[in-house]
Design a protein around this motif. Structure first.
Motif, short mmCIF file in Angstrom:
data_model
loop_
_atom_site.label_atom_id
_atom_site.label_comp_id
_atom_site.label_asym_id
_atom_site.label_seq_id
_atom_site.Cartn_x
_atom_site.Cartn_y
_atom_site.Cartn_z
N PRO A 1 -6.09 4.38 -9.35
CA PRO A 1 -5.84 3.02 -8.84
C PRO A 1 -6.41 2.84 -7.44
O PRO A 1 -6.40 3.77 -6.61
N ALA A 2 -6.91 1.65 -7.17
CA ALA A 2 -7.54 1.36 -5.88
C ALA A 2 -6.52 1.44 -4.74
O ALA A 2 -6.85 1.88 -3.63
N ALA A 3 -5.30 1.07 -5.02
CA ALA A 3 -4.28 1.14 -3.96
C ALA A 3 -4.00 2.56 -3.57
O ALA A 3 -3.82 2.89 -2.38
N VAL B 1 -6.12 5.03 -3.81
CA VAL B 1 -7.29 5.52 -3.08
C VAL B 1 -7.24 5.06 -1.63
O VAL B 1 -7.54 5.81 -0.71
N ASP B 2 -6.84 3.79 -1.41
CA ASP B 2 -6.75 3.29 -0.04
C ASP B 2 -5.68 4.05 0.76
O ASP B 2 -5.88 4.38 1.94
N ARG C 1 -6.96 7.40 1.69
CA ARG C 1 -7.96 7.35 2.75
C ARG C 1 -7.27 7.26 4.12
O ARG C 1 -7.73 7.87 5.08
N GLN D 1 -13.42 10.69 -4.74
CA GLN D 1 -13.77 9.32 -4.34
C GLN D 1 -13.76 9.15 -2.83
O GLN D 1 -14.39 8.22 -2.32
#
Length: 221
Positions: A175-177, A179-180, A183, A219
Motif C-alpha cells: 500500500p502507498a500509505a 510506503v510513505d 519512508r 521500493q
C-alpha cells in the motif's frame, strides 16, 4: 715350376721376335715410301702403340665400336706392311697410293689415339630392382582405456536434462500509505544515526513480516 718358367720364356721370346719382324717391315715400308731417317722408325712405333691402345680399351671397357674400329685399322696397317715387304709390291718404285697412305698415317694415328684416350663410354644405368614390401602384421585394435571419473561426471552432466529456469515471482504489492510511512521512518533513522536504515530495523519499526519488509525496502531504494 721349371716347365712353367720355360713356357713363359718361350712366349716372351716369340712375342719379341714377332714384334721385331713387324717393326722392321713397317720401317722398310715407310723408308721405301720416302720417309727417311728417324721418321721411318717412328712409323712402326705409332702403329704398335695404336694397336696396344685399342686392345687395352677392349680389355678394360668391354667391346665397343670405337675400340674395334681402331684395332682393325692398326692391325691392317701392320699386316699390310708385312705383306707388302714380302715381294708383292715394288718397293723401288712404290705406288702413289702407298705413298699417300704412309703420309696420312700420322694424322690418322693421332686421331685414333685421342679418341681412345679421351672418349667415355655412355651407358644407360639399369633401373633399380623393385624391393618387395614385407606384409604388415595384422594388428588387433587396442582396447579403449576405461573412462576416468571426471569424464563420467562430465558426460553425466551433459546427458542430464536441463532444469527449467526459476520463474520470477511478481513483487508483492505494498500500500502507498505504508510506503510513505516507511519512508518517513527511514529518513528519521538516517537523520538520527547518519546511516541508512537496514531491512531488519525497518521490519521491527513497522512491525511487518520479513517478506513485506523486503518489498518495502526495495521500493525505498
Amino acid at each position: 715350376m721349371a716347365r712353367l718358367a720355360l713356357r713363359i720364356d718361350a712366349v716372351l721370346v716369340q712375342a719379341v721376335i714377332a714384334g721385331a719382324l713387324s717393326f722392321a717391315h713397317l720401317h722398310d715400308l715407310a723408308d721405301a715410301a720416302g720417309q727417311n731417317g728417324w721418321k721411318a722408325w717412328a712409323y712402326p712405333v705409332s702403329v704398335d702403340l695404336l694397336l696396344v691402345a685399342a686392345w687395352r680399351r677392349l680389355r678394360s671397357d668391354g667391346p665397343s665400336r670405337l675400340a674395334w674400329c681402331w684395332f682393325l685399322i692398326a692391325l691392317f696397317a701392320s699386316l699390310g706392311a708385312n705383306i707388302a715387304t714380302a715381294g708383292f709390291l715394288n718397293l723401288t718404285h712404290p705406288p702413289a697410293l702407298l705413298r699417300l697412305g704412309i703420309a696420312g698415317w700420322p694424322a690418322l694415328a693421332f686421331l685414333g689415339g685421342t679418341l681412345l684416350a679421351h672418349s667415355t663410354r655412355h651407358e644407360t644405368p639399369a633401373p633399380p630392382a623393385p624391393t618387395a614390401l614385407a606384409p604388415e602384421p595384422d594388428r588387433k585394435p587396442e582396447p579403449a582405456p576405461p573412462p576416468t571419473p571426471e569424464a563420467v561426471t562430465a558426460d553425466a552432466q551433459d546427458d542430464a536434462p536441463a532444469l527449467p529456469e526459476a520463474v520470477a515471482t511478481p513483487a508483492m504489492p505494498v500500500p502507498a500509505a505504508l510506503v510513505d510511512h516507511a519512508r518517513k521512518v527511514a529518513e528519521a533513522h538516517q537523520a538520527r544515526t547518519g546511516s541508512p536504515i537496514d531491512t531488519d530495523t525497518l521490519r521491527v519499526r513497522l512491525g511487518v513480516p520479513p517478506h513485506l519488509a523486503d518489498a518495502i525496502a526495495a521500493q525505498l531504494t
